[in-house]
Scaffold this motif. Structure first.
Motif, PDB file in Angstrom:
ATOM      1  N   LEU A 250       6.423  19.116   1.265  1.00 25.33           N
ATOM      2  CA  LEU A 250       5.859  19.546   0.104  1.00 25.33           C
ATOM      3  C   LEU A 250       4.240  19.757   0.550  1.00 25.33           C
ATOM      4  CD1 LEU A 250       7.155  17.154  -2.924  1.00 25.33           C
ATOM      5  CD2 LEU A 250       7.777  19.450  -2.276  1.00 25.33           C
ATOM      6  N   SER A 251       3.707  20.896  -0.166  1.00 27.01           N
ATOM      7  CA  SER A 251       2.056  21.157   0.037  1.00 27.01           C
ATOM      8  C   SER A 251       1.339  20.152  -0.952  1.00 27.01           C
ATOM      9  CB  SER A 251       1.991  22.635  -0.180  1.00 27.01           C
ATOM     10  OG  SER A 251       2.651  23.390   0.693  1.00 27.01           O
ATOM     11  N   PRO A 252       0.239  19.852  -0.542  1.00 33.25           N
ATOM     12  CA  PRO A 252      -0.708  19.100  -1.553  1.00 33.25           C
ATOM     13  C   PRO A 252      -0.955  19.925  -2.926  1.00 33.25           C
ATOM     14  CG  PRO A 252      -1.962  19.902   0.226  1.00 33.25           C
ATOM     15  CD  PRO A 252      -0.483  20.137   0.847  1.00 33.25           C
ATOM     16  N   THR A 253      -0.913  19.148  -4.033  1.00 36.64           N
ATOM     17  CA  THR A 253      -1.033  19.672  -5.316  1.00 36.64           C
ATOM     18  C   THR A 253      -2.778  20.048  -5.413  1.00 36.64           C
ATOM     19  OG1 THR A 253      -1.747  17.550  -6.316  1.00 36.64           O
ATOM     20  CG2 THR A 253       0.540  18.215  -6.165  1.00 36.64           C
ATOM     21  N   GLU A 254      -3.117  20.737  -6.512  1.00 36.92           N
ATOM     22  CA  GLU A 254      -4.485  21.102  -6.504  1.00 36.92           C
ATOM     23  C   GLU A 254      -5.397  19.886  -6.732  1.00 36.92           C
ATOM     24  OE1 GLU A 254      -5.348  24.021  -9.625  1.00 36.92           O
ATOM     25  OE2 GLU A 254      -3.906  25.367  -9.160  1.00 36.92           O
ATOM     26  N   ARG A 255      -4.892  18.855  -7.206  1.00 38.93           N
ATOM     27  CA  ARG A 255      -5.803  17.585  -7.782  1.00 38.93           C
ATOM     28  C   ARG A 255      -5.953  16.866  -6.317  1.00 38.93           C
ATOM     29  NH1 ARG A 255      -9.629  14.391  -8.980  1.00 38.93           N
ATOM     30  NH2 ARG A 255      -9.085  12.227  -9.596  1.00 38.93           N
ATOM     31  N   GLU A 256      -4.724  17.011  -5.590  1.00 36.93           N
ATOM     32  CA  GLU A 256      -4.960  16.150  -4.216  1.00 36.93           C
ATOM     33  C   GLU A 256      -5.637  16.945  -3.307  1.00 36.93           C
ATOM     34  OE1 GLU A 256      -0.363  14.354  -4.094  1.00 36.93           O
ATOM     35  OE2 GLU A 256      -0.698  16.378  -3.215  1.00 36.93           O
ATOM     36  N   MET A 257      -5.799  18.376  -3.235  1.00 39.77           N
ATOM     37  CA  MET A 257      -6.892  19.022  -2.655  1.00 39.77           C
ATOM     38  C   MET A 257      -8.117  18.729  -2.925  1.00 39.77           C
ATOM     39  SD  MET A 257      -5.478  20.701   0.045  1.00 39.77           S
ATOM     40  CE  MET A 257      -6.997  21.426   0.592  1.00 39.77           C
ATOM     41  N   PRO A 372       8.877   8.349   2.388  1.00 41.57           N
ATOM     42  CA  PRO A 372       7.538   8.600   2.182  1.00 41.57           C
ATOM     43  C   PRO A 372       7.578   8.406   0.672  1.00 41.57           C
ATOM     44  CG  PRO A 372       8.633  10.880   2.340  1.00 41.57           C
ATOM     45  CD  PRO A 372       9.460   9.430   2.793  1.00 41.57           C
ATOM     46  N   VAL A 373       6.298   7.803   0.022  1.00 39.98           N
ATOM     47  CA  VAL A 373       6.018   7.631  -1.278  1.00 39.98           C
ATOM     48  C   VAL A 373       4.683   7.797  -1.704  1.00 39.98           C
ATOM     49  CG1 VAL A 373       5.780   5.857  -3.115  1.00 39.98           C
ATOM     50  CG2 VAL A 373       7.800   5.414  -1.431  1.00 39.98           C
ATOM     51  N   LYS A 374       4.491   8.307  -2.708  1.00 37.26           N
ATOM     52  CA  LYS A 374       2.782   8.334  -3.141  1.00 37.26           C
ATOM     53  C   LYS A 374       2.879   8.438  -4.696  1.00 37.26           C
ATOM     54  CE  LYS A 374       2.830  13.553  -3.233  1.00 37.26           C
ATOM     55  NZ  LYS A 374       1.933  14.772  -3.114  1.00 37.26           N
ATOM     56  N   THR A 375       1.852   7.795  -5.270  1.00 40.48           N
ATOM     57  CA  THR A 375       1.459   7.672  -6.591  1.00 40.48           C
ATOM     58  C   THR A 375       0.692   8.978  -7.032  1.00 40.48           C
ATOM     59  OG1 THR A 375       1.562   5.268  -6.611  1.00 40.48           O
ATOM     60  CG2 THR A 375       0.172   6.138  -8.324  1.00 40.48           C
ATOM     61  N   SER A 376       0.970   9.134  -8.305  1.00 37.95           N
ATOM     62  CA  SER A 376       0.087  10.489  -8.956  1.00 37.95           C
ATOM     63  C   SER A 376      -1.191  10.114  -8.967  1.00 37.95           C
ATOM     64  CB  SER A 376       0.429  10.963 -10.333  1.00 37.95           C
ATOM     65  OG  SER A 376      -0.314  11.712 -10.980  1.00 37.95           O
ATOM     66  N   ALA A 391     -18.153   0.678  -9.477  1.00 40.26           N
ATOM     67  CA  ALA A 391     -18.862  -0.508 -10.016  1.00 40.26           C
ATOM     68  C   ALA A 391     -19.417  -1.208  -8.971  1.00 40.26           C
ATOM     69  CB  ALA A 391     -18.003  -1.349 -10.979  1.00 40.26           C
ATOM     70  N   VAL A 392     -18.719  -1.684  -8.008  1.00 40.81           N
ATOM     71  CA  VAL A 392     -18.880  -2.672  -6.922  1.00 40.81           C
ATOM     72  C   VAL A 392     -19.798  -2.100  -5.863  1.00 40.81           C
ATOM     73  CG1 VAL A 392     -18.106  -4.157  -5.132  1.00 40.81           C
ATOM     74  CG2 VAL A 392     -16.900  -3.939  -7.357  1.00 40.81           C
ATOM     75  N   TYR A 393     -19.386  -0.711  -5.161  1.00 41.39           N
ATOM     76  CA  TYR A 393     -20.103  -0.233  -4.167  1.00 41.39           C
ATOM     77  C   TYR A 393     -21.111   0.619  -4.427  1.00 41.39           C
ATOM     78  CZ  TYR A 393     -16.297  -2.080  -1.599  1.00 41.39           C
ATOM     79  OH  TYR A 393     -15.210  -3.163  -1.076  1.00 41.39           O
ATOM     80  N   GLY A 394     -21.089   1.114  -5.753  1.00 41.27           N
ATOM     81  CA  GLY A 394     -22.433   2.007  -6.195  1.00 41.27           C
ATOM     82  C   GLY A 394     -22.044   3.498  -5.561  1.00 41.27           C
ATOM     83  N   LYS A 395     -20.818   3.748  -5.311  1.00 37.49           N
ATOM     84  CA  LYS A 395     -20.688   5.022  -4.886  1.00 37.49           C
ATOM     85  C   LYS A 395     -19.161   5.203  -5.023  1.00 37.49           C
ATOM     86  CE  LYS A 395     -22.294   3.895  -0.876  1.00 37.49           C
ATOM     87  NZ  LYS A 395     -22.777   4.097   0.397  1.00 37.49           N
ATOM     88  N   PRO A 396     -18.806   6.567  -5.487  1.00 39.90           N
ATOM     89  CA  PRO A 396     -17.333   6.846  -5.646  1.00 39.90           C
ATOM     90  C   PRO A 396     -16.697   6.625  -4.261  1.00 39.90           C
ATOM     91  CG  PRO A 396     -18.618   8.815  -5.380  1.00 39.90           C
ATOM     92  CD  PRO A 396     -19.570   7.854  -5.386  1.00 39.90           C
ATOM     93  N   PRO A 397     -15.281   6.146  -4.521  1.00 35.75           N
ATOM     94  CA  PRO A 397     -14.545   6.105  -3.173  1.00 35.75           C
ATOM     95  C   PRO A 397     -14.113   7.216  -2.545  1.00 35.75           C
ATOM     96  CG  PRO A 397     -13.192   5.494  -5.347  1.00 35.75           C
ATOM     97  CD  PRO A 397     -14.537   5.928  -5.830  1.00 35.75           C
ATOM     98  N   SER A 398     -13.512   7.054  -1.358  1.00 37.44           N
ATOM     99  CA  SER A 398     -12.891   8.328  -0.761  1.00 37.44           C
ATOM    100  C   SER A 398     -11.499   7.947  -0.969  1.00 37.44           C
ATOM    101  CB  SER A 398     -13.261   8.237   0.710  1.00 37.44           C
ATOM    102  OG  SER A 398     -12.452   9.127   1.474  1.00 37.44           O
ATOM    103  N   ILE A 399     -10.734   8.814  -1.841  1.00 44.04           N
ATOM    104  CA  ILE A 399      -9.367   8.748  -2.271  1.00 44.04           C
ATOM    105  C   ILE A 399      -8.431   9.522  -1.470  1.00 44.04           C
ATOM    106  CG2 ILE A 399      -7.887   8.724  -3.993  1.00 44.04           C
ATOM    107  CD1 ILE A 399     -10.178   8.200  -5.936  1.00 44.04           C
ATOM    108  N   ALA A 400      -7.563   9.086  -0.794  1.00 43.75           N
ATOM    109  CA  ALA A 400      -6.482   9.827   0.185  1.00 43.75           C
ATOM    110  C   ALA A 400      -5.242   9.815  -0.675  1.00 43.75           C
ATOM    111  CB  ALA A 400      -6.440   9.380   1.317  1.00 43.75           C
ATOM    112  N   PRO A 401      -4.537  10.903  -1.124  1.00 43.64           N
ATOM    113  CA  PRO A 401      -3.311  10.978  -1.457  1.00 43.64           C
ATOM    114  C   PRO A 401      -2.368  10.223  -1.013  1.00 43.64           C
ATOM    115  CG  PRO A 401      -4.245  13.169  -1.640  1.00 43.64           C
ATOM    116  CD  PRO A 401      -5.000  12.442  -0.718  1.00 43.64           C
ATOM    117  N   THR A 402      -2.333  10.044   0.301  1.00 44.68           N
ATOM    118  CA  THR A 402      -1.313   9.484   1.237  1.00 44.68           C
ATOM    119  C   THR A 402      -2.221   8.959   2.374  1.00 44.68           C
ATOM    120  OG1 THR A 402       0.787   9.203   2.318  1.00 44.68           O
ATOM    121  CG2 THR A 402      -0.351  11.224   2.285  1.00 44.68           C
ATOM    122  N   GLN A 403      -1.501   8.514   3.574  1.00 48.49           N
ATOM    123  CA  GLN A 403      -2.300   7.891   4.620  1.00 48.49           C
ATOM    124  C   GLN A 403      -1.260   8.368   5.731  1.00 48.49           C
ATOM    125  OE1 GLN A 403      -2.342   3.606   5.197  1.00 48.49           O
ATOM    126  NE2 GLN A 403      -1.611   3.501   3.025  1.00 48.49           N
ATOM    127  N   GLY A 404      -1.784   8.488   6.971  1.00 48.06           N
ATOM    128  CA  GLY A 404      -1.052   8.765   8.204  1.00 48.06           C
ATOM    129  C   GLY A 404       0.090   7.556   8.581  1.00 48.06           C
TER     130      GLY A 404
END
Length: 458
Positions: A250-257, A372-376, A391-404
């Motif tokens: 499957l190709s990544p969705t628009e949100r994942e991109m 393979p598994v991923k959460t929306s 809230a904790v780090y004061g910066k938005p997280p780097s979110i990966a739809p999955t991992q290697g």
């Protein structure tokens, strides 16, 4: 309700105690592959849970036991399950460690030790986060469960069976995966899934025993036989040649991109002095495998399946010269798979591919496989973790739809329908599975606080 600053101050005031508990966990070798220290480490985590007022017990499996803990919250209708593991990889090669791998030595603001990042740091931090909320408030906002297994590093051999047989015990609404790492750009990393895996052995048989290499003119060499078979699996352009291998990808969705672009832009920024190439340089890699843009490399890393040779053994590999024609050759391979690839289907295709290309004599054996598994990215558990990180780090997280990497996430989806999110106390230089595995203590402190805040936002 969100975590109060006074509760974070409690973490700061008692941080040395939390570090000491982690250090004690690291000092308990728990090498699943060699059955070293497993029962002792399981007991340590049971006792640690109990010390924070969390009911805990050790549950036997056909292999190493599971540590289970639970505590009811104010909202009995919501439950979060933390998944971790107490087993670790063997520490070899020992001569490349700068300190005893089971000492938990602290230097330069880091703790070093086998399993400190993978996965005892996360297990301890989450227990301490839940225990701190319980101590300060007397109750939790939601129900919390812990599943800490002892076989993750050997393929989670009995985890699926355990989850299947204990569905009611493990039932939950949200799940937190065992791993999580700070990004090179200084942002906390979050992951929403894992790749699947097919790990196999291929073996070619030659003469009944090693022969003088002078016989190479008339006797088939199994090492060459295996090399030729491998050459039909992947070409020099990194294209996997098994027919139908890519059909289900499957190709990544628009949100994942969107998430990938945001992560790449942060990694390529210069504000922290780190770029996407920083981790590569740490390992002496000066250029990526493919000449692609940072965005395309990231998409390839997360959504591209792979065929990797893990090891090749044949003939004489000692010092000096020994001229032999080997009796057999063995290679270990892993295929990292992406949604919606099926490892059983990929194995069947591989076997047929070898047979069709005249390599029906090559023996194949499956060692492990997982899906393979991923959460929306739009799931509430992702939003809760994202807000807690900010809230904790004061910066938005780097979110990966999955991992290697891969892991046993599929049984949680299959038997519990559990959406999982991953965040934790490691960082890009933790060096999991290698010498001098470590975490930064400041990441550990912040990781405890994030777990606390996350629970409040569910």
């Amino acid at each position: 309700m969100t975590t109060q600053k006074a509760e974070w101050q409690y973490i700061d005031d008692h941080f040395e105690d939390f570090v000491s508990q982690l250090r004690e966990a690291v000092r308990k070798p728990s090498i699943a592959a060699q059955n070293i220290g497993m029962d002792e480490c399981a007991e340590y985590f049971r006792a640690l849970l109990e010390s924070y007022g969390i009911r805990a017990r050790i549950i036997p499996t056909a292999g190493h036991p599971v540590v289970f803990g639970e505590i009811e919250g104010k909202d009995r209708g919501k439950t979060v399950l933390f998944y971790d593991h107490y087993d670790v990889q063997p520490p070899d090669p020992l001569d490349e460690w700068e300190s005893d791998p089971f000492a938990g030595e602290i230097r330069d603001g880091k703790m070093y030790g086998r399993g400190v990042s993978d996965n005892k740091g996360n297990a301890c931090a989450r227990i301490q986060a839940v225990g701190t909320l319980l101590r300060l408030r007397g109750e939790l906002p939601v129900n919390v469960k812990f599943l800490i297994e002892g076989e993750e590093e050997i393929g989670s051999t009995h985890l699926a069976e355990f989850i299947r047989d204990n569905k009611d015990l493990l039932r939950a609404d949200y799940g937190v995966w065992e791993s999580g790492y700070m990004s090179p750009d200084g942002r906390p990393g979050m992951y929403l899934g894992v790749k699947g895996i097919l790990y196999i052995e291929l073996e070619a048989q030659g003469p009944s025993r090693d022969m003088h290499s002078g016989s190479a003119a008339t006797v088939p060499n199994p090492a060459w036989r295996l090399v030729w078979a491998l050459s039909t699996i992947k070409n020099e352009k990194e294209e996997i040649l098994i027919p139908g291998f890519y059909d289900a990808v499957l190709s990544p969705t628009e949100r994942e991109m969107e998430l990938i672009r945001a992560a790449v832009e942060g990694r390529e920024g210069r504000t922290t002095g780190h770029t996407a190439s920083t981790p590569r340089r740490q390992y002496g890699i000066h250029s990526p495998l493919a000449d692609l843009s940072p965005l395309d490399l990231r998409v390839r890393s997360l959504f591209g399946p792979t065929a990797n040779i893990c090891g090749f053994r044949s003939g004489y590999l000692g010092e000096g010269q020994k001229t032999v024609l080997p009796a057999k050759a063995l290679v270990k391979m892993d295929f990292r798979l992406v949604p919606e690839q099926d490892p059983e289907d990929i194995y069947r295709r591989l076997r047929k591919h070898l047979d069709d290309n005249g390599f029906d004599d090559i023996k194949t054996r499956v060692i492990t496989m997982d899906y393979p598994v991923k959460t929306s990215a739009d799931h509430p558990v992702v939003k809760a973790a994202e807000e807690a990180a900010l809230a904790v780090y004061g910066k938005p997280p780097s979110i990966a739809p999955t991992q290697g990497g891969s892991g046993p996430m599929h049984p949680f989806k299959e038997y519990l329908n559990l959406p999982m999110v991953a965040f934790g106390v490691g960082y890009w230089g933790s060096g999991n599975h290698g010498p001098n595995e470590n975490i930064r203590l400041e990441d550990y402190r912040q990781g405890i606080k994030m777990a606390m805040d996350f629970i409040d936002r569910l």
